[in-house]
Design a protein around this motif. Structure first.
Motif, mmCIF file in Angstrom:
data_model
loop_
_atom_site.group_PDB
_atom_site.id
_atom_site.type_symbol
_atom_site.label_atom_id
_atom_site.label_comp_id
_atom_site.label_asym_id
_atom_site.label_seq_id
_atom_site.Cartn_x
_atom_site.Cartn_y
_atom_site.Cartn_z
ATOM 1 N N ARG A 333 11.347 80.354 8.211
ATOM 2 C CA ARG A 333 12.656 80.919 8.528
ATOM 3 C C ARG A 333 12.558 82.423 8.749
ATOM 4 N N PHE A 358 9.480 70.394 14.001
ATOM 5 C CA PHE A 358 10.661 71.048 13.434
ATOM 6 C C PHE A 358 10.488 72.567 13.441
ATOM 7 N N ARG A 362 12.166 75.080 17.425
ATOM 8 C CA ARG A 362 13.062 76.199 17.084
ATOM 9 C C ARG A 362 12.505 77.514 17.637
ATOM 10 N N ASP A 522 16.461 66.721 15.923
ATOM 11 C CA ASP A 522 17.443 67.334 16.820
ATOM 12 C C ASP A 522 17.643 66.436 18.041
ATOM 13 N N GLU A 538 12.957 65.045 5.392
ATOM 14 C CA GLU A 538 12.914 65.817 6.633
ATOM 15 C C GLU A 538 12.874 67.309 6.313
ATOM 16 N N VAL A 540 13.250 71.294 7.364
ATOM 17 C CA VAL A 540 13.918 72.237 8.261
ATOM 18 C C VAL A 540 13.548 73.641 7.798
#
Length: 685
Positions: A333, A358, A362, A522, A538, A540
């Motif tokens: 992140r 994942f 992004r 997604d 999952e 993220v």
């Protein structure tokens, strides 16, 4: 004009300036002893139609001066013509002299290039006969460089291989190198891109020996503190003086600053080698991947600040030019936040510690919105495959119910990273993303030869052969050597578009790690997902704790952090050693510099330890050194190296400085302790 277009315009202007040179300029560079620089200017920036006449005039000019010139000039001439000949015998000619996209039909053909090579070799033979000592000096340098490269490639008997490669003359060396380059399997991949069959570039996944990789067609290089440390350990004769100079130049730098300075030194050298490719491709290729402190992977603002500061510093070092660099960011992140910030400023990034879709998708979206000329999405194939393998092997009893054997598990795991790359490539294509601007990059390659099931793979190098057609494949030296040694490798230019064998996917569906990497939640990317690959949990990016604990991420960050610490410790050891040298040269007692002495003797770097012990052995007797040498921490650190030379030097150091030792009593029989130590070292060696 948008930022990206302005950057491209700056690069185009620099290219125009680099093409503006005269033969006087090139001759001056040769005469200044910068033969490689002169050769590169001719190869990369000459108009092909002018190249033969310019080279002929330059050969005649240098040959006229050579017989009466001093050794420095002669060495510069032989070095220049040797580098030029290697370049003409390699992939380098494709970037400019044979580049029809740049020059249309006005390019050099193979016959013309071969004629220039033969003319160079003939002149080199004459020069060697006139200056045998200069030629022998260069042969020695080439042997040393070749041996260090063979060590990095983990070749058997690197010294003998270097002797064989270099031979007894410059012409031997150049012909042998040309044969090795011509026979390279990796070069065939680079040639596919030139032929328009795909867009795949090659990278050098190492901090050194980029020049050789360039001969094979590389246009990208990865550098980070860990890779610099590995290169340093492999070639201490080259790197010790470099690092010592950096340490001496900034004695007040803290540990992190030392690591940054050392990494930048390597980055700048590689940027210089890749700069012509960067200019000729308008910034589309020719970049160095730079990582500073991998331990800041969770701090977006720190990563942004580091990257922008270094980018500005590199701009200054390039006299205002656009830096040919992309910054490594982790697939976290915090890394995503930094990615948005940096690419919005036109700064390229390379997303690493990156294993799952994942993460990949992004970051692809972030890069697409940015202004960087290009950026890369790394898939660390081997660092995903091995945890998947270990997970599957750990539950073979359970998998037996599905008819899955150890061989099945090992074979399937080798496909894990490849499967993610293939799916990423396809998804980006389907979304219409420009794959020359958002480049999937395959890294952390593995060789699959030893183990059941690997004989069923298409090749021992699926990370290469099955991913041809993607953006970049960056290769470790040992993998490159093994791959190029294969007598027959089948290469499909668009192999990345071929599916993974269904049986491999069936087995991989039993791995939670693989499912977490492969599954796409997604629905804007994948409207209907194969539920076989839905993971129990999952992942993220916003779930930072879970992502950090995911085995591929955790293992990689841990190893990167440990490698960074080892690199810093090695640098600190050199700082301690330099302090000891200064005291020894000034006649000051080493015993009064306890921190430096103990720090050097307990360092992880065996070369530093040997040099420190050598200093202790060579200074005048000082009984105050004995308790320092006998400290338990020092003794244990020295023993941990398990090195006979270190053990012998330690015994000599103690014997010299202890009162009433045999070494002291023997002093009257020898001229100095240095000569006595040399005698003893000779008998113990």
């Amino acid at each position: 004009m948008e930022l990206r277009s302005r950057l491209e315009a700056e690069i185009a202007e620099e290219l125009r300036l680099m093409r503006s040179f005269s033969m006087d300029d090139i001759a001056g560079v040769v005469e200044a002893g910068e033969g490689e620089e002169a050769a590169n200017r001719l190869i990369f920036f000459s108009r092909p139609t002018d190249f033969p006449s310019h080279l002929d005039a330059l050969r005649k000019r240098l040959a006229a001066r050579f017989p009466e010139a001093d050794e420095k000039f002669r060495k510069g001439c032989i070095s220049f013509l040797s580098h030029l000949t290697l370049g003409l015998s390699s992939f380098l000619v494709q970037w400019n002299l044979k580049n029809a996209d740049l020059h249309g039909d006005a390019i050099l053909d193979d016959a013309r290039i071969k004629a220039e090579v033969e003319a160079n070799l003939a002149l080199l033979a004459e020069w060697e006969a006139l200056a045998p000592s200069v030629a022998e000096e260069l042969l020695g340098e080439w042997r040393q460089e070749a041996e260090a490269r063979f060590v990095a490639e983990r070749a058997q008997e690197p010294e003998a291989l270097a002797e064989e490669l270099v031979g007894s003359s410059a012409c031997d060396y150049l012909r042998n190198m040309a044969r090795a380059i011509e026979g390279s399997n990796l070069r065939k991949i680079a040639e596919m891109r030139v032929a328009g069959l795909n867009h795949t570039e090659l990278g050098n996944d190492y901090a050194a020996f980029l020049r050789y990789a360039l001969y094979l067609g590389a246009s990208f290089v990865t550098t980070n503190p860990v890779l610099v440390d590995i290169a340093w350990a492999a070639d201490p004769d080259h790197w010790n003086p470099v690092m010592d100079r950096l340490v001496a130049a900034d004695p007040n730098a803290d540990d992190e600053e030392l690591a940054r300075l050392a990494t930048l030194e390597v980055v700048l050298a590689n940027m210089h080698l890749l700069r012509p490719i960067f200019l000729l491709t308008r910034g589309g290729m020719g970049c160095v991947s730079l990582q500073v402190n991998p331990k800041r992977h969770g701090d977006a603002q720190a990563m942004i600040a580091d990257a922008t500061a270094i980018y500005g510093e590199l701009r200054e070092r390039l006299d205002g030019g656009v830096p040919n660099v992309v910054f490594k960011l982790p697939g976290t992140r915090a890394g995503l936040e930094a990615c948005y910030a940096l690419t919005s400023q036109g700064i390229g990034v390379n997303i690493t510690v990156n294993f799952g879709l994942f993460q990949q998708l992004r970051f692809a979206e972030a890069i697409r919105q940015g202004q960087a000329i290009f950026a890369t999405l790394t898939e660390m194939n081997g660092r995903l495959a091995y945890p998947v393998r270990d997970e599957l092997l750990g539950k073979l009893d359970e998998l037996a119910a599905y008819g899955i054997t150890e061989a099945d598990a090992r074979e399937a795991a080798a496909w894990a990273g490849v499967a993610v790359v293939k799916r990423l490539h396809r998804l980006l294509q389907e979304r219409g993303y420009d794959l020359r601007r958002i480049k999937p990059l395959v890294a952390s390659l593995r060789i699959y030869k030893e183990g059941p099931g690997y004989d069923r793979l298409p090749s021992p190098y699926p990370d290469i052969t099955e991913d041809v057609g993607t953006g970049i494949i960056t290769v470790f030296p040992n993998v490159r050597r093994a791959f190029d040694a294969e007598p027959r490798i089948e290469l499909d230019p668009l192999r990345v578009e071929e599916p993974v064998p269904e049986r491999a996917l069936e087995v991989l569906a039993h791995s939670e790690i693989f499912r977490q990497a492969y599954y796409v939640a997604d629905r804007s990317w994948v409207p209907e997902e194969d539920e076989r690959f839905r993971p129990e949990y999952e992942l993220v990016l916003e779930d930072e704790e879970a992502v950090a604990a995911w085995p591929p991420v955790y293992n990689t960050l841990t190893q990167f952090g440990e490698g960074y610490d080892r690199f810093v410790e090695r640098l600190v050891g050199r700082r301690h050693l330099l302090a000891l040298r200064e005291r020894a040269q000034a006649g000051a007692k080493l015993s009064e510099a306890e921190e430096a002495l103990v720090g050097a003797l307990t360092n992880v770097y065996d070369v530093t330890v040997r040099e420190a012990l050598g200093l202790v052995c060579d200074v005048p007797e000082d009984e105050a050194l004995v308790p320092l040498l006998r400290q338990e921490g020092v003794r244990q650190a020295l023993e941990s190296h398990n090195d006979e030379e270190i053990a012998a030097l330690y015994r000599l150091a103690l014997a010299k400085h202890e009162p009433d030792s045999a070494v002291r009593r023997a002093r009257k029989f020898v001229g100095s302790y240095s000569s006595y130590i040399a005698r003893l070292s000779g008998t113990t060696g």
